[in-house]
Motif scaffolding. Structure first.
Motif, PDB file in Angstrom:
ATOM      1  N   GLU A  46     -26.978  13.606 -40.865  1.00  0.00           N
ATOM      2  CA  GLU A  46     -25.733  13.593 -40.105  1.00  0.00           C
ATOM      3  C   GLU A  46     -24.533  13.748 -41.034  1.00  0.00           C
ATOM      4  O   GLU A  46     -24.605  13.475 -42.232  1.00  0.00           O
ATOM      5  CB  GLU A  46     -25.598  12.292 -39.304  1.00  0.00           C
ATOM      6  CG  GLU A  46     -25.510  11.045 -40.140  1.00  0.00           C
ATOM      7  CD  GLU A  46     -25.278   9.794 -39.292  1.00  0.00           C
ATOM      8  OE1 GLU A  46     -25.229   9.887 -38.054  1.00  0.00           O
ATOM      9  OE2 GLU A  46     -25.139   8.710 -39.899  1.00  0.00           O
ATOM     10  N   ALA A  61     -16.602  11.339 -39.659  1.00  0.00           N
ATOM     11  CA  ALA A  61     -17.403  11.013 -38.492  1.00  0.00           C
ATOM     12  C   ALA A  61     -16.909   9.685 -37.923  1.00  0.00           C
ATOM     13  O   ALA A  61     -16.444   8.812 -38.678  1.00  0.00           O
ATOM     14  CB  ALA A  61     -18.873  10.900 -38.881  1.00  0.00           C
ATOM     15  N   ASP A  62     -17.011   9.529 -36.613  1.00  0.00           N
ATOM     16  CA  ASP A  62     -16.518   8.307 -35.980  1.00  0.00           C
ATOM     17  C   ASP A  62     -17.189   7.054 -36.541  1.00  0.00           C
ATOM     18  O   ASP A  62     -16.574   5.993 -36.624  1.00  0.00           O
ATOM     19  CB  ASP A  62     -16.750   8.379 -34.465  1.00  0.00           C
ATOM     20  CG  ASP A  62     -15.824   9.370 -33.789  1.00  0.00           C
ATOM     21  OD1 ASP A  62     -16.118   9.760 -32.641  1.00  0.00           O
ATOM     22  OD2 ASP A  62     -14.811   9.769 -34.397  1.00  0.00           O
ATOM     23  N   SER A  63     -18.436   7.183 -36.930  1.00  0.00           N
ATOM     24  CA  SER A  63     -19.207   6.022 -37.394  1.00  0.00           C
ATOM     25  C   SER A  63     -18.688   5.436 -38.704  1.00  0.00           C
ATOM     26  O   SER A  63     -18.980   4.282 -39.031  1.00  0.00           O
ATOM     27  CB  SER A  63     -20.672   6.404 -37.553  1.00  0.00           C
ATOM     28  OG  SER A  63     -20.813   7.471 -38.463  1.00  0.00           O
ATOM     29  N   VAL A  64     -17.922   6.210 -39.466  1.00  0.00           N
ATOM     30  CA  VAL A  64     -17.440   5.725 -40.767  1.00  0.00           C
ATOM     31  C   VAL A  64     -15.922   5.662 -40.854  1.00  0.00           C
ATOM     32  O   VAL A  64     -15.375   5.182 -41.853  1.00  0.00           O
ATOM     33  CB  VAL A  64     -17.982   6.596 -41.920  1.00  0.00           C
ATOM     34  CG1 VAL A  64     -19.494   6.690 -41.860  1.00  0.00           C
ATOM     35  CG2 VAL A  64     -17.355   7.976 -41.927  1.00  0.00           C
ATOM     36  N   LYS A  65     -15.256   6.131 -39.821  1.00  0.00           N
ATOM     37  CA  LYS A  65     -13.790   6.181 -39.837  1.00  0.00           C
ATOM     38  C   LYS A  65     -13.212   4.789 -40.046  1.00  0.00           C
ATOM     39  O   LYS A  65     -13.622   3.819 -39.402  1.00  0.00           O
ATOM     40  CB  LYS A  65     -13.300   6.784 -38.519  1.00  0.00           C
ATOM     41  CG  LYS A  65     -11.943   7.434 -38.573  1.00  0.00           C
ATOM     42  CD  LYS A  65     -11.649   8.182 -37.282  1.00  0.00           C
ATOM     43  CE  LYS A  65     -12.526   9.399 -37.113  1.00  0.00           C
ATOM     44  NZ  LYS A  65     -12.190  10.181 -35.900  1.00  0.00           N
ATOM     45  N   LYS A  87     -22.495  -1.495 -43.722  1.00  0.00           N
ATOM     46  CA  LYS A  87     -23.354  -2.092 -42.708  1.00  0.00           C
ATOM     47  C   LYS A  87     -24.801  -1.649 -42.958  1.00  0.00           C
ATOM     48  O   LYS A  87     -25.020  -0.576 -43.547  1.00  0.00           O
ATOM     49  CB  LYS A  87     -22.927  -1.618 -41.318  1.00  0.00           C
ATOM     50  CG  LYS A  87     -21.473  -1.867 -40.980  1.00  0.00           C
ATOM     51  CD  LYS A  87     -21.119  -1.244 -39.637  1.00  0.00           C
ATOM     52  CE  LYS A  87     -19.659  -1.454 -39.292  1.00  0.00           C
ATOM     53  NZ  LYS A  87     -19.307  -0.840 -37.976  1.00  0.00           N
ATOM     54  N   GLU A  89     -26.743  -0.225 -41.074  1.00  0.00           N
ATOM     55  CA  GLU A  89     -26.961   1.102 -40.489  1.00  0.00           C
ATOM     56  C   GLU A  89     -26.394   2.226 -41.357  1.00  0.00           C
ATOM     57  O   GLU A  89     -26.592   3.407 -41.050  1.00  0.00           O
ATOM     58  CB  GLU A  89     -26.383   1.192 -39.075  1.00  0.00           C
ATOM     59  CG  GLU A  89     -24.957   0.726 -38.948  1.00  0.00           C
ATOM     60  CD  GLU A  89     -24.849  -0.729 -38.487  1.00  0.00           C
ATOM     61  OE1 GLU A  89     -25.607  -1.589 -38.996  1.00  0.00           O
ATOM     62  OE2 GLU A  89     -23.978  -0.989 -37.616  1.00  0.00           O
ATOM     63  N   ASP A  90     -25.700   1.884 -42.425  1.00  0.00           N
ATOM     64  CA  ASP A  90     -25.243   2.900 -43.382  1.00  0.00           C
ATOM     65  C   ASP A  90     -26.344   3.255 -44.385  1.00  0.00           C
ATOM     66  O   ASP A  90     -26.166   4.174 -45.193  1.00  0.00           O
ATOM     67  CB  ASP A  90     -24.016   2.411 -44.158  1.00  0.00           C
ATOM     68  CG  ASP A  90     -22.798   2.241 -43.273  1.00  0.00           C
ATOM     69  OD1 ASP A  90     -22.087   1.240 -43.461  1.00  0.00           O
ATOM     70  OD2 ASP A  90     -22.565   3.096 -42.399  1.00  0.00           O
TER      71      ASP A  90
END
Length: 127
Positions: A46, A61-65, A87, A89-90
């Motif tokens: 991703e 990406a929104d997940s890391v912003k 996190k 999930e990273d």
């Protein structure tokens, strides 16, 4: 021949920070958009972030912003990814990549745009 070499990965506790580096050679680094991508176990690769050739523009990406910052030092042919508030999930292998279009008018996080890739560096975030 473009060569990209990532470094800086490792094991960190949740909430911690890491800074990844990507050393580039083989092309005039400052001419090209660069990106960071990641692939977690069992998942597809991703997009994470990209940065314009000058460093003036970035996309995330929104997940890391708000937690990750992409930057570059053209004089050193080096790309960075500062990762804060990590996190679990990273957790993933992180790759840097180069978009071979010369001075593109727009940046893209689409992986197909990037033709040169590093070997990756492992980031593991423990709970």
């Amino acid at each position: 021949q473009v060569q990209l070499v990532e470094s800086g990965g490792g094991l960190v506790q949740a909430g911690g920070s890491l800074r990844l580096s990507c050393a580039a050679s083989g092309r005039t680094f400052s001419n090209y958009v660069m990106g960071w991508f990641r692939q977690a176990p069992g998942k597809e690769r991703e997009s994470v972030a990209c940065i314009s050739w000058s460093g003036a523009a970035t996309t995330y990406a929104d997940s890391v912003k708000g937690r990750f910052t992409i930057s570059r030092e053209n004089a050193k042919n080096t790309l960075y990814l500062q990762m804060n508030v990590l996190k679990p999930e990273d957790t993933a292998v992180y790759y840097c990549a180069l978009d071979p279009r010369l001075y593109p008018a727009t940046m893209s996080l689409h992986q197909d745009t990037y033709k040169y890739w590093g070997q990756g560096t492992q980031v593991t975030v423990s709970p």
